[in-house]
Design a protein around this motif. Sequence first.
Motif, PDB file in Angstrom:
ATOM      1  N   LEU A   1       0.910  -1.352  -0.055  1.00 48.43           N
ATOM      2  CA  LEU A   1       0.017  -0.049  -0.005  1.00 48.43           C
ATOM      3  C   LEU A   1       1.075   1.335  -0.055  1.00 48.43           C
ATOM      4  O   LEU A   1       0.380   2.219  -0.502  1.00 48.43           O
ATOM      5  N   PHE A   2       2.177   1.077   0.523  1.00 46.59           N
ATOM      6  CA  PHE A   2       3.057   2.426   0.594  1.00 46.59           C
ATOM      7  C   PHE A   2       4.101   2.342  -0.212  1.00 46.59           C
ATOM      8  O   PHE A   2       5.240   3.094  -0.158  1.00 46.59           O
ATOM      9  N   LEU A   3       4.335   1.309  -1.187  1.00 48.67           N
ATOM     10  CA  LEU A   3       5.170   1.308  -2.207  1.00 48.67           C
ATOM     11  C   LEU A   3       5.009   2.107  -3.483  1.00 48.67           C
ATOM     12  O   LEU A   3       3.826   2.131  -3.904  1.00 48.67           O
ATOM     13  N   ALA A   4       5.891   2.864  -3.844  1.00 51.73           N
ATOM     14  CA  ALA A   4       5.689   3.842  -4.983  1.00 51.73           C
ATOM     15  C   ALA A   4       5.056   3.156  -6.413  1.00 51.73           C
ATOM     16  O   ALA A   4       5.452   2.087  -6.793  1.00 51.73           O
ATOM     17  N   ASN A   5       4.471   3.749  -7.066  1.00 59.84           N
ATOM     18  CA  ASN A   5       4.051   3.599  -8.496  1.00 59.84           C
ATOM     19  C   ASN A   5       4.374   4.618  -9.569  1.00 59.84           C
ATOM     20  O   ASN A   5       4.460   5.809  -9.124  1.00 59.84           O
ATOM     21  N   GLU A   6       4.373   4.212 -10.622  1.00 59.04           N
ATOM     22  CA  GLU A   6       4.713   5.231 -11.868  1.00 59.04           C
ATOM     23  C   GLU A   6       3.975   5.195 -12.986  1.00 59.04           C
ATOM     24  O   GLU A   6       4.275   5.795 -13.814  1.00 59.04           O
ATOM     25  N   GLY A   7       2.883   4.270 -12.793  1.00 64.20           N
ATOM     26  CA  GLY A   7       1.978   4.160 -14.038  1.00 64.20           C
ATOM     27  C   GLY A   7       0.577   3.792 -13.424  1.00 64.20           C
ATOM     28  O   GLY A   7      -0.202   3.123 -14.312  1.00 64.20           O
ATOM     29  N   LYS A   8       0.317   4.350 -12.454  1.00 60.24           N
ATOM     30  CA  LYS A   8      -1.193   4.165 -11.841  1.00 60.24           C
ATOM     31  C   LYS A   8      -1.914   5.492 -11.465  1.00 60.24           C
ATOM     32  O   LYS A   8      -1.344   6.372 -11.157  1.00 60.24           O
ATOM     33  N   VAL A   9      -3.034   5.331 -11.592  1.00 61.03           N
ATOM     34  CA  VAL A   9      -4.121   6.425 -11.120  1.00 61.03           C
ATOM     35  C   VAL A   9      -5.295   6.142 -10.218  1.00 61.03           C
ATOM     36  O   VAL A   9      -5.812   5.076 -10.389  1.00 61.03           O
ATOM     37  N   ALA A  10      -5.480   6.914  -9.366  1.00 61.25           N
ATOM     38  CA  ALA A  10      -6.426   6.719  -8.325  1.00 61.25           C
ATOM     39  C   ALA A  10      -7.467   7.499  -8.750  1.00 61.25           C
ATOM     40  O   ALA A  10      -7.174   8.936  -9.068  1.00 61.25           O
ATOM     41  N   VAL A  11      -8.785   7.123  -8.914  1.00 64.09           N
ATOM     42  CA  VAL A  11      -9.883   8.001  -9.276  1.00 64.09           C
ATOM     43  C   VAL A  11     -10.937   7.848  -8.498  1.00 64.09           C
ATOM     44  O   VAL A  11     -11.458   6.957  -8.028  1.00 64.09           O
ATOM     45  N   PHE A  12     -11.581   9.271  -8.000  1.00 68.27           N
ATOM     46  CA  PHE A  12     -12.610   9.388  -7.332  1.00 68.27           C
ATOM     47  C   PHE A  12     -13.793   9.900  -8.516  1.00 68.27           C
ATOM     48  O   PHE A  12     -13.795  10.518  -9.047  1.00 68.27           O
ATOM     49  N   CYS A  13     -14.991   9.021  -8.338  1.00 69.13           N
ATOM     50  CA  CYS A  13     -16.021   9.413  -9.295  1.00 69.13           C
ATOM     51  C   CYS A  13     -17.323   9.043  -8.639  1.00 69.13           C
ATOM     52  O   CYS A  13     -17.372   8.298  -7.776  1.00 69.13           O
ATOM     53  N   SER A  14     -18.506   9.496  -9.229  1.00 70.68           N
ATOM     54  CA  SER A  14     -19.796   9.151  -9.038  1.00 70.68           C
ATOM     55  C   SER A  14     -19.999   7.666  -8.900  1.00 70.68           C
ATOM     56  O   SER A  14     -19.525   6.877 -10.096  1.00 70.68           O
ATOM     57  N   PRO A  15     -20.748   6.990  -8.114  1.00 67.90           N
ATOM     58  CA  PRO A  15     -20.759   5.424  -8.245  1.00 67.90           C
ATOM     59  C   PRO A  15     -21.474   5.136  -9.377  1.00 67.90           C
ATOM     60  O   PRO A  15     -21.258   3.833  -9.829  1.00 67.90           O
ATOM     61  N   ALA A  16     -22.545   6.020  -9.852  1.00 69.50           N
ATOM     62  CA  ALA A  16     -23.207   5.568 -11.052  1.00 69.50           C
ATOM     63  C   ALA A  16     -22.201   5.257 -12.296  1.00 69.50           C
ATOM     64  O   ALA A  16     -22.653   4.668 -13.509  1.00 69.50           O
ATOM     65  N   ASP A  17     -21.195   6.036 -12.482  1.00 73.34           N
ATOM     66  CA  ASP A  17     -20.198   5.762 -13.432  1.00 73.34           C
ATOM     67  C   ASP A  17     -19.193   4.914 -13.095  1.00 73.34           C
ATOM     68  O   ASP A  17     -18.044   4.628 -13.934  1.00 73.34           O
ATOM     69  N   ALA A  18     -18.973   4.224 -12.149  1.00 72.91           N
ATOM     70  CA  ALA A  18     -17.964   3.582 -11.754  1.00 72.91           C
ATOM     71  C   ALA A  18     -17.566   2.310 -12.565  1.00 72.91           C
ATOM     72  O   ALA A  18     -16.505   2.002 -12.923  1.00 72.91           O
ATOM     73  N   CYS A  19     -18.736   1.546 -12.996  1.00 74.22           N
ATOM     74  CA  CYS A  19     -18.753   0.390 -13.790  1.00 74.22           C
ATOM     75  C   CYS A  19     -18.157   0.716 -15.189  1.00 74.22           C
ATOM     76  O   CYS A  19     -17.426   0.376 -16.002  1.00 74.22           O
ATOM     77  N   LEU A  20     -18.570   2.018 -15.907  1.00 72.50           N
ATOM     78  CA  LEU A  20     -18.161   2.554 -17.116  1.00 72.50           C
ATOM     79  C   LEU A  20     -16.828   2.896 -17.019  1.00 72.50           C
ATOM     80  O   LEU A  20     -16.145   2.557 -18.123  1.00 72.50           O
ATOM     81  N   ILE A  21     -16.287   3.674 -15.927  1.00 71.56           N
ATOM     82  CA  ILE A  21     -14.641   3.916 -15.942  1.00 71.56           C
ATOM     83  C   ILE A  21     -14.219   2.664 -15.736  1.00 71.56           C
ATOM     84  O   ILE A  21     -12.946   2.533 -16.532  1.00 71.56           O
TER      85      ILE A  21
END
Length: 336
Positions: A265-285
């Motif tokens: 959980l605390f190791l670095a990433n250099e090609g990932k993104v965390a997204v916060f979105c409406s739950p209605a669009d979660a499956c689409l995203i």
Amino acid sequence: MDHDRILLEHGGGGLLSHELVTGIFLPLFRNACLERLEDSAVITLGDRKLCFTTDSYVIDPLFFPGGDIGSLAVHGTINDLSVCGGKPLMMSAGFILEEGFPMEDLRRISRSMAEAAQKAGVSIVTGDTKVVARGAADGLFINTSGVGIIEYPSPLSVASIEPGDAVIVSGTIGDHGATVLSKRRELGLISEIRSDSAPLNGLIGSILEASPNVHCMRDPTRGGLGAILAEIAAQSGFRITIEETKLPVREEVRGICEILGFDPLFLANEGKVAVFCSPADACLILDKMKNHEYGRDAALIGFVGKRNGEGLILNTSVGGSRVVDLPLGELVPRIC
């Protein structure tokens, strides 16, 4: 500030980094753009919105499976612009070279930067070179800045997060940190793991084109996914709950963490993104991510709760729960 000297941990993206920024830099440089404390500044010029970012790269080793300091510098700059909703356009490259650095290594790194920028559709338009005495720069440091244009209608910011938002991560976590760990000579680990270093502007562009209900994005680099989610929870005042069983982690990364006592959980990433979105669009995203080369292992890992100051909560795989705090520093220094 409890320290009278800079510690290595002050550069790790955790609690001490936060104290350095808010205790020294923010009070002295304070302005509306800086106060957002996002990955890029958002600037309005006439009827246009631009984003602007800067970063420095000091990774050890300079070459690693999946990339090198050159491609990493390009990808990191592109990703910081992209998570603010920007379309990256151009960037700078500044080199601090140590006397005696191999010319062939510099040529190889520069070629890697050029190829990474070309693949992402970004031009390197200006730069600078400095040479320092032997022992003063540990080989090579690179500084970059980047500029992009924002066309997404809604601001992507911690301030835009809403209760009930889904939290999605675009793929397996800790790959970059585990790769660097495995290749440092003093550890002597053998692993098939490769850094996830990659340009995310294409993936993020497809998400933003598909959904008008994305509220916030971050690329979890130094300090990993845990650090950026804990930071967002603190900034927003919302409780964010994530599920340990939903976190995508490669078995190779899990094995390295078990051997060395680290938390992916605390190791670095250099090609990932965390997204916060409406739950209605979660499956689409999620669908958009899984159909992109950089999002095939995407997962919905949690939700935003009430604004009550509880911070980041991890529901563990054994049925309990715990508060996840910002780490003091970085588990692995010189990671980017």
